[in-house]
Design a protein around this motif. Sequence first.
Motif, PDB file in Angstrom:
ATOM      1  N   ILE A   1       0.841  -1.203   0.000  1.00 57.77           N
ATOM      2  CA  ILE A   1       0.000   0.000   0.000  1.00 57.77           C
ATOM      3  C   ILE A   1       0.876   1.253   0.000  1.00 57.77           C
ATOM      4  CG2 ILE A   1      -1.666   1.322   1.371  1.00 57.77           C
ATOM      5  CD1 ILE A   1      -2.753  -1.445   2.327  1.00 57.77           C
ATOM      6  N   ASP A   2       0.652   2.097  -0.984  1.00 58.14           N
ATOM      7  CA  ASP A   2       1.385   3.362  -1.091  1.00 58.14           C
ATOM      8  C   ASP A   2       0.654   4.505  -0.393  1.00 58.14           C
ATOM      9  OD1 ASP A   2       3.543   2.555  -3.080  1.00 58.14           O
ATOM     10  OD2 ASP A   2       1.735   2.025  -4.215  1.00 58.14           O
ATOM     11  N   ILE A   3      -0.680   4.442  -0.421  1.00 56.73           N
ATOM     12  CA  ILE A   3      -1.500   5.532   0.111  1.00 56.73           C
ATOM     13  C   ILE A   3      -2.622   4.925   0.949  1.00 56.73           C
ATOM     14  CG2 ILE A   3      -3.057   7.430  -0.467  1.00 56.73           C
ATOM     15  CD1 ILE A   3      -1.478   7.488  -3.236  1.00 56.73           C
TER      16      ILE A   3
ATOM     17  N   GLY B   1       5.577   6.574   1.567  1.00 51.56           N
ATOM     18  CA  GLY B   1       4.131   6.459   1.431  1.00 51.56           C
ATOM     19  C   GLY B   1       3.401   7.688   1.933  1.00 51.56           C
ATOM     20  N   ARG B   2       2.089   7.591   1.894  1.00 54.74           N
ATOM     21  CA  ARG B   2       1.212   8.675   2.317  1.00 54.74           C
ATOM     22  C   ARG B   2       0.101   8.105   3.194  1.00 54.74           C
ATOM     23  NH1 ARG B   2       4.801  11.138   0.272  1.00 54.74           N
ATOM     24  NH2 ARG B   2       4.731  12.666  -1.410  1.00 54.74           N
ATOM     25  N   ILE B   3      -0.160   8.766   4.311  1.00 53.57           N
ATOM     26  CA  ILE B   3      -1.310   8.444   5.149  1.00 53.57           C
ATOM     27  C   ILE B   3      -2.131   9.714   5.317  1.00 53.57           C
ATOM     28  CG2 ILE B   3      -2.110   7.698   7.430  1.00 53.57           C
ATOM     29  CD1 ILE B   3       0.460   6.053   7.673  1.00 53.57           C
ATOM     30  N   VAL B   4      -3.419   9.614   5.053  1.00 50.06           N
ATOM     31  CA  VAL B   4      -4.345  10.732   5.262  1.00 50.06           C
ATOM     32  C   VAL B   4      -5.434  10.251   6.217  1.00 50.06           C
ATOM     33  CG1 VAL B   4      -5.892  12.417   4.219  1.00 50.06           C
ATOM     34  CG2 VAL B   4      -3.888  11.605   2.931  1.00 50.06           C
ATOM     35  N   ASN B   5      -5.620  10.970   7.309  1.00 51.59           N
ATOM     36  CA  ASN B   5      -6.597  10.609   8.324  1.00 51.59           C
ATOM     37  C   ASN B   5      -7.809  11.540   8.292  1.00 51.59           C
ATOM     38  OD1 ASN B   5      -4.951   8.525   9.421  1.00 51.59           O
ATOM     39  ND2 ASN B   5      -3.764  10.054  10.544  1.00 51.59           N
ATOM     40  N   MET B   6      -8.960  10.988   8.629  1.00 52.68           N
ATOM     41  CA  MET B   6     -10.197  11.773   8.623  1.00 52.68           C
ATOM     42  C   MET B   6     -10.487  12.336  10.008  1.00 52.68           C
ATOM     43  SD  MET B   6     -12.795  13.068   7.144  1.00 52.68           S
ATOM     44  CE  MET B   6     -13.110  12.269   5.559  1.00 52.68           C
TER      45      MET B   6
END
Length: 250
Positions: free
Chosen positions: A84-86, A137-142
């Motif tokens: 997983i990249d994103i 990688g990239r992690i975006v949290n809500m």
Amino acid sequence: MTSGRFTAKTVAITGAAHGIGAATARRFLDEGARVAVIDREADGFAESFAGQPVDRLLTMAGDCTDAAVLADFHGRTIAAFGPIDILFNNVGQSGRERAAQFHESQEEVWRFVLEVSLFTAMRMSHLVVPAMRQRGGRIVNMSSDAALVGDAGLADYAAAKMGIIGFTRSLARELAPHRVTVNAVAPGAIRTRAHDRLTPAVIERIKATTPAGFIAEPEDVAGCVAFLASEDARYLTGQTLLIDGGRWMI
């Protein structure tokens, strides 16, 4: 949107059968990514992803508050598309019909809201971080603007979403040396199914207290998530991007 900037990238999104999650999945698909989505409401996948490229889309039914289910989702995603990249930790909700003023609220509701809105993000991130430390990688949290505004009747939700902000900042510091960025989005009023339960008077009040004067669409959030996941945001980490028409400004 056909830029192809996410071609050969693998994206995982939680809570993506409807609304913001589904809109974001479509945005990544439109830009060339391989996308895996999970949601307990699997009946929404057919409508949300009609006409999408099936060779680049993996859908899975499952409860994101179950750690074993998330681990299964992680494994299936890697088996289908590779590492997983994103990661977009989108799943979350308030107590909804069980929401109440704090003095009338119930601990079981607090625990549910924290589980679905905070612990799912922590668990899913824990699964992807080891590989991301090796390859970036990239992690975006809500999060939510409720974390900053502190809406009455949503003490548990505001606490969970502020927890997301703290988690985002701490994880961003840990992972920055490994070419991993971690950011959060904090939407305000977005036209999702949750708004179907609001009266016209409430909708008008939301518009009146939003400087932009309108309620945004899920695609407005999807575009911001895609930006944070892109190379354009490579020097941006530990940040919380409010998407609320100016309701709260930092």
